[in-house]
Write a protein that holds these residues in place. Structure first.
Motif, PDB file in Angstrom:
ATOM      1  N   TYR A  82       0.819  -1.212   0.000  1.00 52.75           N
ATOM      2  CA  TYR A  82       0.000   0.000   0.000  1.00 52.75           C
ATOM      3  C   TYR A  82       0.858   1.269   0.000  1.00 52.75           C
ATOM      4  N   ALA A  83       1.985   1.222   0.674  1.00 48.45           N
ATOM      5  CA  ALA A  83       2.871   2.388   0.661  1.00 48.45           C
ATOM      6  C   ALA A  83       3.401   2.655  -0.742  1.00 48.45           C
ATOM      7  N   ASP A  84       3.746   1.577  -1.450  1.00 50.82           N
ATOM      8  CA  ASP A  84       4.238   1.767  -2.812  1.00 50.82           C
ATOM      9  C   ASP A  84       3.117   2.175  -3.760  1.00 50.82           C
ATOM     10  N   LEU A  85       1.901   1.729  -3.503  1.00 50.49           N
ATOM     11  CA  LEU A  85       0.776   2.192  -4.316  1.00 50.49           C
ATOM     12  C   LEU A  85       0.541   3.683  -4.112  1.00 50.49           C
ATOM     13  N   ASP A  86       0.675   4.146  -2.860  1.00 52.84           N
ATOM     14  CA  ASP A  86       0.539   5.582  -2.588  1.00 52.84           C
ATOM     15  C   ASP A  86       1.600   6.372  -3.354  1.00 52.84           C
ATOM     16  N   GLU A  87       2.810   5.839  -3.378  1.00 49.55           N
ATOM     17  CA  GLU A  87       3.883   6.508  -4.114  1.00 49.55           C
ATOM     18  C   GLU A  87       3.581   6.536  -5.605  1.00 49.55           C
ATOM     19  N   ALA A  88       3.054   5.432  -6.127  1.00 47.98           N
ATOM     20  CA  ALA A  88       2.745   5.366  -7.561  1.00 47.98           C
ATOM     21  C   ALA A  88       1.619   6.327  -7.922  1.00 47.98           C
ATOM     22  N   LEU A  89       0.664   6.539  -7.008  1.00 53.06           N
ATOM     23  CA  LEU A  89      -0.465   7.429  -7.285  1.00 53.06           C
ATOM     24  C   LEU A  89      -0.037   8.889  -7.425  1.00 53.06           C
ATOM     25  N   ARG A  90       1.135   9.236  -6.923  1.00 51.03           N
ATOM     26  CA  ARG A  90       1.599  10.629  -7.039  1.00 51.03           C
ATOM     27  C   ARG A  90       1.922  10.997  -8.482  1.00 51.03           C
ATOM     28  N   LYS A 131      -6.016  -8.534  -6.050  1.00 50.53           N
ATOM     29  CA  LYS A 131      -7.318  -7.997  -5.638  1.00 50.53           C
ATOM     30  C   LYS A 131      -7.146  -6.909  -4.589  1.00 50.53           C
ATOM     31  N   ALA A 132      -6.226  -7.137  -3.648  1.00 51.70           N
ATOM     32  CA  ALA A 132      -5.985  -6.131  -2.617  1.00 51.70           C
ATOM     33  C   ALA A 132      -5.497  -4.818  -3.237  1.00 51.70           C
ATOM     34  N   ALA A 133      -4.617  -4.932  -4.235  1.00 47.40           N
ATOM     35  CA  ALA A 133      -4.083  -3.732  -4.889  1.00 47.40           C
ATOM     36  C   ALA A 133      -5.181  -2.997  -5.649  1.00 47.40           C
ATOM     37  N   VAL A 134      -5.980  -3.726  -6.406  1.00 47.95           N
ATOM     38  CA  VAL A 134      -7.043  -3.087  -7.189  1.00 47.95           C
ATOM     39  C   VAL A 134      -8.082  -2.458  -6.262  1.00 47.95           C
ATOM     40  N   SER A 135      -8.438  -3.160  -5.191  1.00 46.46           N
ATOM     41  CA  SER A 135      -9.409  -2.621  -4.234  1.00 46.46           C
ATOM     42  C   SER A 135      -8.895  -1.336  -3.597  1.00 46.46           C
ATOM     43  N   TYR A 136      -7.594  -1.270  -3.343  1.00 49.13           N
ATOM     44  CA  TYR A 136      -6.996  -0.068  -2.752  1.00 49.13           C
ATOM     45  C   TYR A 136      -7.031   1.102  -3.734  1.00 49.13           C
ATOM     46  N   LEU A 137      -6.891   0.782  -5.019  1.00 49.46           N
ATOM     47  CA  LEU A 137      -6.844   1.837  -6.045  1.00 49.46           C
ATOM     48  C   LEU A 137      -8.232   2.310  -6.471  1.00 49.46           C
ATOM     49  N   GLU A 138      -9.239   1.472  -6.307  1.00 50.06           N
ATOM     50  CA  GLU A 138     -10.573   1.796  -6.828  1.00 50.06           C
ATOM     51  C   GLU A 138     -11.129   3.129  -6.331  1.00 50.06           C
TER      52      GLU A 138
END
Length: 606
Positions: A82-90, A131-138
């Motif tokens: 989730y931390a890396d997903l937050d970084e990618a969302l920037r 699924k966890a990654a996609v759910s976090y991004l949705e």
């Protein structure tokens, strides 16, 4: 190991997946184990001497962000995700993250599975991470954003209650960019037609476990064609084959029909079918395969013309007939699951269903980390099952007096004067000329003989809990739960059959182990309808009547003569010392059905 290694002590919690180990380090390790090269010890120590204990952490931090995101999927882990997903969302849109590094990770999972470098359990863990990654991004996606390669309507065909394989397809494809409309089990063709018109899918997926389901796919294809539907169909199931698909199903449908041997091959085929160029190539290949199989079938049919059937088997009748203790109906309620689980065949559980490569029992005894991890995951689900009041084991059984008349087995009243039910079996026209009725003494003889019938079940709360876990992304636990119920019912059948032999006065030799039971090292045999020796599922109805199965243990018989809950087993038990498993050929099974149909027509006319 062949090179002389006797024992290796490792901390399994620190082990990486084999596929995640860098290729160079795998090569160095294998060179050392197999003693390849001039001095594999020197090469191995030279490489690892310079590495610090935290090298793996440093290696992960040295990866690019996209590489790290793909690695989470590959390793099936959410730690740090989730931390890396937050970084990618920037810097990136959510949809670009899904279609880019996350989907690249799933693509690599598919490649490794295809190369036998990952097992089913690991694929499910990777799907959980996806699924966890996609759910976090949705929540960050804009309205209208969608990561969809195509839409698939998925169903287990009419009459079939089995959905383990179908759910695997749902999990794998839904986490690889496909929208899945899962219609569930026992889906009639008219519901598929309705779903097609409502959802306009790119693909239709049909699943079914037994031979009868394969034939239902033929009927379903015909009904879809008659409704003017021609979108590609994916078919799969344990009793299905590419040969049957090409020769029986495909000719009944206007569109393309492709056979998937497992969920990952289904994903590969789905990817081909939604790509116009690759679909054209696939169509050409399947057309060529179909033509070759039809030619082969014609050659075999021509070669069989004029071949006389083998003689009727000469099964001995001089054996002692054991007498059962009674001819009463017995119901077993809430039998201990903890006593049943040790009777589960590890080959079926770990190798067939969870995809473990190699001999699981030997690997576990040797301390193999992957085997231990799988075993621990299974034990955790067993503990959940043991704690739940809605998951129990139940059984019903009864001994019957019996007598044979040609290829018919009669079940009789205790005095032998009344026929309660009759089972009509097929006889081999090839191989040994066997028929199941051969394993019982003739009804016309002076001596009495006996068979046993039983049913076992593990449920009924399994499907609801499995669906609950699946919906929240606990794919592996959901899959393990379903297969524990399925194989638990089989294990209960093994255990009950052993106890029936004891009651019959033909106990197993001292020291008989569960492994001996899995290899049928005991007197007699148990047959379930749908087996190659007795392929007609319709005969289930007679067992249900004789044992009053629905009333006694709550198992229902579907219109396709399959059982619900799915984790249920029925069996017909013979004690004959020479009884064994055998198969009727497709022609022999067809002749049996034709004879029964003709008999029914004559009876109706009379």
């Amino acid at each position: 190991m062949l090179a002389g290694l006797d024992l290796a002590i490792v901390n399994s919690e620190k082990l990486e997946r084999y596929a995640s180990i860098p290729e160079e380090e795998r090569r160095l390790s294998e060179d050392l184990l197999w003693w390849r090269g001039e001095d594999p010890i020197a090469a191995f120590t030279a490489h690892f001497r310079a590495r610090s204990p935290k090298a793996a952490v440093i290696e992960r931090s040295d990866l690019t962000l996209d590489e790290r995101l793909g690695r989470y999927i590959l390793e099936g882990t959410k730690e740090g995700l989730y931390a890396d997903l937050d970084e990618a969302l920037r810097t990136s849109r959510p949809l670009a993250i899904v279609n880019g590094p996350l989907m690249a990770g799933m693509d690599e999972v598919g490649r490794l599975f295809g190369n036998n470098e990952m097992i089913v359990a690991e694929v499910l863990q990777s799907a959980e991470a996806m699924k966890a990654a996609v759910s976090y991004l949705e929540p960050h996606m804009e309205k209208g954003d969608a990561s969809m390669k195509g839409r698939l309507v998925l169903a287990t065909v009419k009459g079939d209650v089995h959905d383990i394989g179908k759910n695997l397809v749902d999990i794998i494809l839904s986490n690889n960019g496909f929208e899945i409309i899962n219609l569930g089990i026992k889906v009639p063709p008219e519901d598929l037609v309705k779903a097609y018109k409502e959802h306009q899918p790119d693909l239709i997926g049909l699943s079914g476990l037994l031979v009868k389901s394969a034939h239902m796919m033929v009927v379903t294809a015909q009904d879809l064609r008659n409704a003017g539907i021609a979108c590609p169909i994916l078919v799969g199931g344990a009793a299905l084959s590419n040969r049957f698909t090409r020769l029986k199903i495909a000719p009944e449908y206007e569109g393309l029909v492709a056979y998937a041997s497992d969920a990952m091959s289904g994903l590969d085929l789905a990817n081909q079918l939604v790509d116009p160029e690759r679909r054209a190539t696939l169509r050409e290949r399947l057309g060529t395969e179909g033509a070759a199989l039809r030619l082969d079938a014609e050659r075999k049919a021509a070669a069989s013309v004029g071949v006389a059937p083998v003689a009727k088997a000469a099964v001995r009748r001089d054996h002692a007939v054991p007498t059962p203790p009674d001819l009463k109906l017995h119901v077993v309620d809430n039998y201990g699951l903890d006593a049943i689980f040790p009777y589960i065949n590890p080959v079926m559980l770990y190798t067939r269903h969870l995809g473990f490569k190699g001999r699981f029992v030997d690997a576990l005894a040797a301390g193999d980390a992957r085997a231990r991890e799988l075993r621990d995951q299974v034990l955790a689900v067993e503990d959940v099952m043991l704690a739940r009041s809605d998951i129990t084991a139940r059984a019903v059984y009864k001994f019957f007096r019996s007598g044979a008349e040609d290829e018919t087995l009669h079940l009789l009243s205790p005095d032998g004067g009344q026929v309660l039910e009759s089972f009509h079996f097929g006889r081999q026209t090839v191989n040994e000329g066997l028929c199941l009725a051969d394993y019982t003494l003739p009804r016309a003889g002076a001596a009495a003989d006996y068979v046993a019938l039983f049913a076992t079940t593990v449920g009924p709360g399994v499907r609801a809990l499995a669906d609950e876990w699946k919906d929240r992304g606990d794919y592996l636990r959901s899959h393990i739960l379903q297969i524990l119920a399925l194989e638990g019912a089989e294990a209960f059948a093994e255990l009950l059959h052993q106890k029936l032999r004891e009651m019959w006065g033909i106990p197993d030799p001292a020291g008989t182990t569960p492994t001996d039971l899995f290899k049928n090292r005991y007197r007699g045999v148990r047959m379930s309808f749908g087996y190659p020796a007795c392929p007609r599922l319709e005969d289930q109805a007679q067992i249900f009547r004789l044992l009053e199965i629905e009333r006694n243990i709550g198992v229902q018989l579907t219109e396709g003569f399959m059982m619900e809950p799915e984790g249920s087993v029925t069996a017909l038990v013979f004690h004959h010392p020479d009884a064994k498993y055998f198969s009727l050929s497709p022609d022999d099974a067809e002749k049996l059905q034709q004879a029964l149909d003709e008999g029914a027509r004559i009876g109706a006319a009379v």
